[in-house]
Design an enzyme around this catalytic site. Sequence first.
Site, short mmCIF file in Angstrom:
data_model
loop_
_atom_site.label_atom_id
_atom_site.label_comp_id
_atom_site.label_asym_id
_atom_site.label_seq_id
_atom_site.Cartn_x
_atom_site.Cartn_y
_atom_site.Cartn_z
N ALA A 58 30.17 28.64 -17.84
CA ALA A 58 31.90 28.36 -17.24
C ALA A 58 32.26 27.03 -17.36
CB ALA A 58 31.58 29.09 -16.15
N HIS A 105 32.82 19.41 -16.39
CA HIS A 105 31.88 19.44 -17.52
C HIS A 105 32.26 18.58 -18.65
CE1 HIS A 105 30.96 23.31 -15.47
NE2 HIS A 105 29.98 22.66 -15.33
N GLN A 131 22.48 17.30 -4.50
CA GLN A 131 21.90 17.65 -6.09
C GLN A 131 21.40 16.20 -6.57
OE1 GLN A 131 22.47 21.14 -8.75
NE2 GLN A 131 23.45 19.52 -9.70
N ARG A 179 33.19 28.16 -10.28
CA ARG A 179 33.47 29.12 -9.14
C ARG A 179 34.96 29.67 -9.16
NH1 ARG A 179 28.57 27.42 -7.36
NH2 ARG A 179 26.82 28.77 -6.84
O1 PAF Z 1 24.59 21.71 -11.43
C1 PAF Z 1 24.30 22.86 -12.19
O2 PAF Z 1 25.37 23.23 -12.63
C2 PAF Z 1 23.11 23.14 -11.88
O3 PAF Z 1 22.61 23.02 -10.50
C3 PAF Z 1 22.07 22.29 -12.72
C4 PAF Z 1 22.05 21.11 -12.39
C5 PAF Z 1 22.61 22.62 -14.31
C6 PAF Z 1 20.65 23.11 -12.78
O4 PAF Z 1 20.72 24.57 -12.80
#
Ligand code: PAF
Length: 265
Positions: free
Chosen positions: A17, A22, A137, A171
């Site tokens: 998505a 990205h 993360q 999302r």
């Molecule tokens: O940030 C994300 O999209 C996910 O947590 C990742 C780093 C691709 C791991 O599944």
Amino acid sequence: MNLKLEHPVALVPTMGALHAGHQSLIKIAKELAKNVVVSIFVNPLQFENTNDFSNYPKSLDADTKLAQEVGATFVWIPTFEEIYPNEPTIISAGEIGNLFEGVHRFGHFDGVLTVVKRLFDLTNPEFAVFGEKDFQQLFLIKDMVEKLGLPIKIISAPTIRDSSGLAMSSRNIRLSASDRESAIGIYRALEAANSAPNIEAARVKLVNGIGAIPNFMPDYAELIDENTFEVAKPDTANVRAIVAGWINGVRLIDNMVMTKLGVSK
Ligand code: PAF
């Protein structure tokens, strides 16, 4: 089995998505290495909420185009069996993995680290790029790389926002127009906190701003020391505001470095 890739490789792990956020990661990756691998894998191990997993948006054809448009040389869409041919060895995110996101998404970061390690094992990248939007993360991935001594440079990329300030997220397409209007309140609350003269005032502005957002059910809104994830104190040097919660079943997360707070900047 490892992928046969020409090195050096910059990896951009995603769950698909794809959007402009990205694409910004892919552009950064392209500056680091000629070969840019974009992985698309919705990792069940990191979803503690089955609805969130099954509703996770999927758009593989559009994703492939968006990734290639900005320089991806290989869009890799592995199957579950490729990633987890055997019972996975779960990587623990430790204590920091149990704070904030970890309180509300139990086991989430163990799932993230486990899949990221598998993606690293299969692609052996020299670089991997992650967005600052998922700040906890990013922190935990850097920590894992350091602790395991992996020869991979983790690059962090700034959060991309739309013209309203809303942080780009896969999302977001599940937000209605009025949900989106509410979601912008998160950015406004972060900005308000950043305009405050001190930590106490910033915390009040953040919590009040978040509390006033229609339909938003916050999981947390806090000021932290971005190097330790401890709650920020008046003498904390590097302060970041972090927020997450739900609007009509859609989970949103955001953060902002508090440029005017903190000491010895
Ligand atoms: O940030 C994300 O999209 C996910 O947590 C990742 C780093 C691709 C791991 O599944």
